[in-house]
Design an enzyme around this catalytic site. Structure first.
Site, PDB file in Angstrom:
ATOM      1  N   VAL A   1      -3.753 -25.326  65.155  1.00 45.04           N
ATOM      2  CA  VAL A   1      -5.039 -25.167  65.824  1.00 45.04           C
ATOM      3  C   VAL A   1      -5.223 -23.683  66.069  1.00 45.04           C
ATOM      4  CG1 VAL A   1      -6.383 -25.793  67.859  1.00 45.04           C
ATOM      5  CG2 VAL A   1      -4.641 -27.360  66.997  1.00 45.04           C
ATOM      6  N   CYS A   2      -6.351 -23.128  65.693  1.00 49.64           N
ATOM      7  CA  CYS A   2      -6.579 -21.696  65.871  1.00 49.64           C
ATOM      8  C   CYS A   2      -6.627 -21.347  67.352  1.00 49.64           C
ATOM      9  CB  CYS A   2      -7.883 -21.272  65.218  1.00 49.64           C
ATOM     10  SG  CYS A   2      -8.330 -19.589  65.676  1.00 49.64           S
ATOM     11  N   ILE A   3      -5.826 -20.367  67.745  1.00 49.05           N
ATOM     12  CA  ILE A   3      -5.729 -20.019  69.165  1.00 49.05           C
ATOM     13  C   ILE A   3      -7.041 -19.457  69.705  1.00 49.05           C
ATOM     14  CG2 ILE A   3      -4.732 -17.715  68.745  1.00 49.05           C
ATOM     15  CD1 ILE A   3      -3.013 -18.302  71.311  1.00 49.05           C
TER      16      ILE A   3
ATOM     17  N   ALA B   1      -9.547 -22.235  69.991  1.00 47.19           N
ATOM     18  CA  ALA B   1      -9.094 -23.203  71.000  1.00 47.19           C
ATOM     19  C   ALA B   1      -9.326 -22.673  72.410  1.00 47.19           C
ATOM     20  CB  ALA B   1      -7.619 -23.521  70.786  1.00 47.19           C
TER      21      ALA B   1
END
Lengths: 118, 133, 98
Positions: free
Chosen positions: A76-78, A81
Site C-alpha cells: 500500500v503506498c504510504i 495511505a
C-alpha cells in the site's frame, strides 16, 4: 512470467478491485508469478480491516489478505495511505505499507504490469 | 549495461484538479526519476489540460503542480510528449503549454514535445511497461 | 500491444480515442463498463465496427457481458474470460486506458 498489478480505486465502489482480483487468480492458476500488487490513489482503502461488508457479500480486504498469505507481496503506498487515514494499525494481515520505490521496482522487475482503476 | 535500463512510459489522460489522479501521478514520476529507468511521459486526451500554463489553484485551497512540472528537466524527466490531436481538439496550441525546464547552456525554456498519435503508438510498442497516471 | 478499455462509450471518449493509438496486430479488450462498446445496434457501435474493419482483434470479457445482460454483440467481437485476459497479457505489453 512475472506480473505486477496496480489497483487505483477503492473497494465496492468501483469494479477495479474485483477485476484485479479475478485477473490475479487466473494468472496464478496459469502458473504465473505475481511479482507484486500495489494499491494507489483510493485503492489504499482495499485493505483496511475496519470494513465490515454484509455476510452475503464478498469480503474484499480478507480476500487480499488471503492472497498475501500465499507469499505475494502486497504493498500500500504510504503517501496515498497517510493522506486517507490508512495506517499500519488498520491494515489486514499479509499486507504492508511502503513507498513508491516499491512500485518502481515492480514496474522494472515485472515482465508485465496491468493496472485496474477508473 | 544500458541495455538493462527499462523503458517505462507514463500516460496522463485525466484533467487536473477535478480528481487527484494527475497530482498523485506526478508524485510517482518524481520518485521513479531517481531510479535507473528510461522514463517518458505522454499527455493525451484530457491530460493535455494538465499542461496548460497559468494554472492558479490558490482559491481552491489545493496545492497546484505547475511549478513542479517546471522542474521536470531538473529531475531528468526530459521525454515529455503531448498528443497533437488531443491538444487541437481542445482548442489548445503549443503556445498554451507550460514550461518543463530550461536549456542548461542557453537557458531557453523547454516545453513538452508535440507529437502525432502514430509516433506515440510506436513509442508505446517499445516500452517495458506503461503506467496509466 | 494489449489495450484494455473499461468505460462505456456513452460515458466518455476513451474507446474512440484509444483507436488512434492502436497498431496493426494489437488486441483491444473491453472490460467492466467498456463492454457496452461491443453492443450491436447502438449509436456508438461504429467505433468497434471500425476497429474490427481496420484489422484490430476486439474481445469482450464474458463475466462483464453476463453481468450486464449483453447478448447482442457486434459481428466480429470475440468473447474471452479471465484466463484469456491473462494469455493476452503474456503475449503483449499492456496499456490500461483508464
Amino acid at each position: 512470467m512475472k506480473l505486477a498489478v496496480c489497483i487505483y480505486e477503492g473497494p465496492y465502489n468501483h469494479e477495479a478491485s474485483d477485476s484485479a482480483y479475478h485477473f490475479i487468480k487466473a494468472a496464478i492458476d496459469k502458473g504465473h508469478e505475481i511479482r507484486g500488487i500495489f494499491f494507489y490513489h483510493d485503492g489504499v482503502y482495499n485493505v483496511t480491516k475496519l470494513m465490515e461488508p454484509p455476510q452475503d457479500d464478498r469480503h474484499i480486504a480478507n480476500r487480499w489478505s488471503e492472497l498475501g498469505a500465499t507469499g505475494i507481496d502486497i504493498v500500500v503506498c504510504i503517501a496515498a495511505a497517510k493522506r486517507r487515514g490508512i495506517v499500519d494499525d488498520v491494515l489486514v494481515d499479509n499486507v504492508r505499507i511502503s513507498g513508491l520505490g516499491q512500485l518502481t521496482m515492480m514496474a522494472i522487475e515485472a515482465d508485465r504490469m496491468v493496472t485496474f482503476g477508473d | 549495461m544500458s541495455d538493462d535500463i527499462k523503458k517505462i512510459m507514463f500516460t496522463v489522460r485525466n484533467a487536473p484538479h477535478g480528481t487527484i489522479y494527475v497530482y498523485e501521478g506526478l508524485e510517482v514520476k518524481l520518485i521513479m526519476a531517481a531510479y535507473d529507468a528510461d522514463i517518458s511521459v505522454v499527455f493525451m486526451d484530457d491530460g493535455v489540460y494538465a499542461l496548460k500554463q497559468g494554472q492558479n489553484t490558490d482559491e481552491l485551497g489545493i496545492k497546484g503542480f505547475e511549478k513542479t512540472y517546471g522542474v521536470f528537466v531538473d529531475y531528468e524527466i526530459e521525454n515529455v510528449f503531448v498528443d497533437k490531436q488531443s491538444m487541437e481538439d481542445r482548442g489548445m496550441t503549443a503556445d498554451d503549454l507550460l514550461v518543463i525546464g530550461e536549456d542548461e547552456d542557453t537557458e531557453a525554456p523547454i516545453k513538452p514535445k508535440v507529437v502525432d498519435a502514430s509516433e506515440i503508438a510506436a513509442m508505446m510498442a517499445e516500452q517495458h511497461n506503461i503506467m496509466s497516471f | 500491444m494489449l489495450h484494455t478499455v473499461n468505460k462505456s462509450p456513452f460515458q466518455n471518449s476513451t474507446l474512440e480515442s484509444c483507436q488512434r493509438f492502436i497498431n496493426k496486430g494489437d488486441v483491444l479488450l473491453l472490460i467492466e463498463d467498456g463492454v457496452y462498446g461491443a453492443v450491436a445496434g447502438s449509436v456508438k457501435s461504429a467505433i468497434v465496427e471500425g476497429a474490427i474493419k481496420s484489422g484490430t482483434e476486439v474481445y469482450a470479457l464474458s463475466s462483464d457481458l453476463k453481468a450486464r445482460a449483453i447478448t447482442n454483440l457486434i459481428d466480429g467481437v470475440q468473447i474471452t474470460d479471465y484466463a484469456g485476459f491473462v494469455d493476452f497479457v503474456e503475449k503483449h505489453k499492456t496499456h490500461s486506458w483508464l
